[in-house]
Design an enzyme around this catalytic site. Structure first.
Site, PDB file in Angstrom:
ATOM      1  N   ASP A 134      73.743  31.722  51.955  1.00 27.11           N
ATOM      2  CA  ASP A 134      74.829  32.050  51.842  1.00 27.11           C
ATOM      3  C   ASP A 134      75.270  30.186  52.112  1.00 27.11           C
ATOM      4  O   ASP A 134      75.574  29.563  52.884  1.00 27.11           O
ATOM      5  CB  ASP A 134      75.580  32.613  52.675  1.00 27.11           C
ATOM      6  CG  ASP A 134      75.379  34.393  52.659  1.00 27.11           C
ATOM      7  OD1 ASP A 134      75.106  34.126  51.550  1.00 27.11           O
ATOM      8  OD2 ASP A 134      76.166  34.890  53.215  1.00 27.11           O
ATOM      9  N   HIS A 185      78.719  34.457  44.607  1.00 20.57           N
ATOM     10  CA  HIS A 185      79.111  34.529  45.539  1.00 20.57           C
ATOM     11  C   HIS A 185      80.886  35.119  44.832  1.00 20.57           C
ATOM     12  O   HIS A 185      81.417  34.653  46.299  1.00 20.57           O
ATOM     13  CB  HIS A 185      78.843  33.314  46.594  1.00 20.57           C
ATOM     14  CG  HIS A 185      79.418  34.381  48.522  1.00 20.57           C
ATOM     15  ND1 HIS A 185      78.695  35.586  48.873  1.00 20.57           N
ATOM     16  CD2 HIS A 185      79.459  33.694  49.373  1.00 20.57           C
ATOM     17  CE1 HIS A 185      79.356  35.891  49.589  1.00 20.57           C
ATOM     18  NE2 HIS A 185      79.599  34.465  50.504  1.00 20.57           N
ATOM     19  N   HIS A 189      86.384  33.706  47.273  1.00 21.65           N
ATOM     20  CA  HIS A 189      85.379  34.545  48.301  1.00 21.65           C
ATOM     21  C   HIS A 189      86.044  36.035  48.854  1.00 21.65           C
ATOM     22  O   HIS A 189      86.355  36.176  50.022  1.00 21.65           O
ATOM     23  CB  HIS A 189      85.115  33.818  49.556  1.00 21.65           C
ATOM     24  CG  HIS A 189      84.489  34.129  50.283  1.00 21.65           C
ATOM     25  ND1 HIS A 189      84.364  35.354  50.676  1.00 21.65           N
ATOM     26  CD2 HIS A 189      82.726  33.890  50.740  1.00 21.65           C
ATOM     27  CE1 HIS A 189      83.365  35.219  52.463  1.00 21.65           C
ATOM     28  NE2 HIS A 189      82.349  34.722  51.638  1.00 21.65           N
ATOM     29  N   HIS A 281      73.229  31.816  57.081  1.00 25.63           N
ATOM     30  CA  HIS A 281      74.556  30.323  56.199  1.00 25.63           C
ATOM     31  C   HIS A 281      73.565  29.225  56.201  1.00 25.63           C
ATOM     32  O   HIS A 281      72.905  28.562  57.717  1.00 25.63           O
ATOM     33  CB  HIS A 281      75.483  30.707  56.926  1.00 25.63           C
ATOM     34  CG  HIS A 281      76.113  32.161  56.849  1.00 25.63           C
ATOM     35  ND1 HIS A 281      75.737  32.600  57.554  1.00 25.63           N
ATOM     36  CD2 HIS A 281      76.925  32.396  56.460  1.00 25.63           C
ATOM     37  CE1 HIS A 281      76.758  34.187  56.747  1.00 25.63           C
ATOM     38  NE2 HIS A 281      77.279  33.159  56.591  1.00 25.63           N
TER      39      HIS A 281
END
Length: 315
Positions: A134, A185, A189, A281
């Site tokens: 991510d 993504h 967010h 991440h």
């Protein structure tokens, strides 16, 4: 007069102290799970069944502007929907085990995910691994991650926000050039169940338009922010051409790990299982420094790395 002056000063000090305490609570680093750095469902919860909260990720903290906030102390306006499907918000958590078997998932959740083309794991009888990252903002480690993946001949998936594409266009182009999948993504967010259908479309289409203009490529995969979803969001995002991609193995890696790279390595290797869809991440120094060793030792245990295209197409 002096008496009242001191009372005013004392009152101001009390207000400042209370504000500091409140700010500390709002920005507290999330507590680590009792299972080391592996993220799993909190005790007593079943994965995907309720509104369990997942600890905030760094990209979530930075892009919080996309979340509906209270106005004048009032709750946000009702979410505007068109599907008629349930919008009960579910969090994502995994009930893991320590015998290298796939985590448990209630059949009701599995069937709902399958109905809308969502994935969280591969086949239980194949020693395959799907590696995903991510990307909410750049912390200086993505170039090294890409170097390692290239040297080890691994194709991964990177889920990027609108901020990431704007601020790191050259890294996004490099991901595509080196054969990696770039997924959506969202622009800001937000928790998708908390925003309306039109807002979801805007969140996704803004990112895909930027990505297409930059690379000439299309997006097919979505990682819902914070792993939060509802039947409505699964259905709507599938209509928009996306497969929701969750995970079967994730780490508490958006904060430095007490055990450093060794803890990152052990957390993956101790919980490795067939069909593992791993979420890391890219802001993590610990993950980055452990990555090459992870890849080599995962392969040494007989696993192979595959792409999300392989997963969805059943290769």
């Amino acid at each position: 007069m002096k008496k009242y002056t001191w009372l005013i000063i004392l009152g101001l000090l009390v207000i400042v102290a209370a504000s500091a305490v409140y700010a500390g609570k709002m920005h507290r680093v999330p507590e680590r799970t009792t299972a080391g750095s592996v993220y799993q469902a909190p005790a007593g919860h079943s994965p995907g069944l309720d509104t369990q909260k997942q600890a905030s990720t760094p990209d979530a903290n930075m892009q919080s502007a996309g979340r509906p906030l209270k106005k004048n102390g009032q709750p946000p306006a009702a979410v505007k929907t068109t599907t008629g499907l349930s919008n009960v918000k579910h969090g994502w958590g995994i009930k893991r085990n320590d015998n290298h078997q796939q985590p448990e998932m209630p059949s009701g959740i599995s069937s709902t995910l399958a109905r809308y083309g969502a994935w969280w794991i591969g086949k239980p009888d194949e020693k395959t691994v799907y590696l995903t990252f991510d990307e909410g903002y750049e912390n200086g480690y993505t170039p090294k991650i890409l170097d390692i993946l290239k040297a080890d001949n691994v194709r991964a998936a990177f889920f990027v926000t609108g901020h990431y594409i704007k601020s790191q266009p050259e890294l996004v182009k490099r991901m595509v050039a080196e054969g990696h999948t770039v997924g959506n993504h969202t622009m800001n967010h937000p928790s998708l169940p908390e925003i309306g259908d039109g807002q979801i479309k805007t969140e996704l289409q803004s990112v895909e338009t930027m990505f297409n203009k930059l690379t000439g490529q299309q997006m097919h995969y979505l990682r819902p922010p914070k792993g939060e979803y509802s039947e409505r969001t699964l259905a709507l995002t599938r209509e928009l051409g996306y497969h929701n991609i969750f995970w079967s193995l994730a780490l508490v890696d958006w904060v430095p790990m007490p055990g450093g790279p060794e803890e990152a390595y052990r957390s993956v290797m101790d919980n490795l299982h067939p069909g593992a869809l791993i979420l890391l991440h890219a802001v993590s120094k610990d993950d980055t420094e452990a990555l090459d060793r992870m890849i080599k030792d995962i392969r040494a245990q007989g696993y192979s790395f595959k792409t999300l295209d392989d997963l969805v197409k059943g290769k």
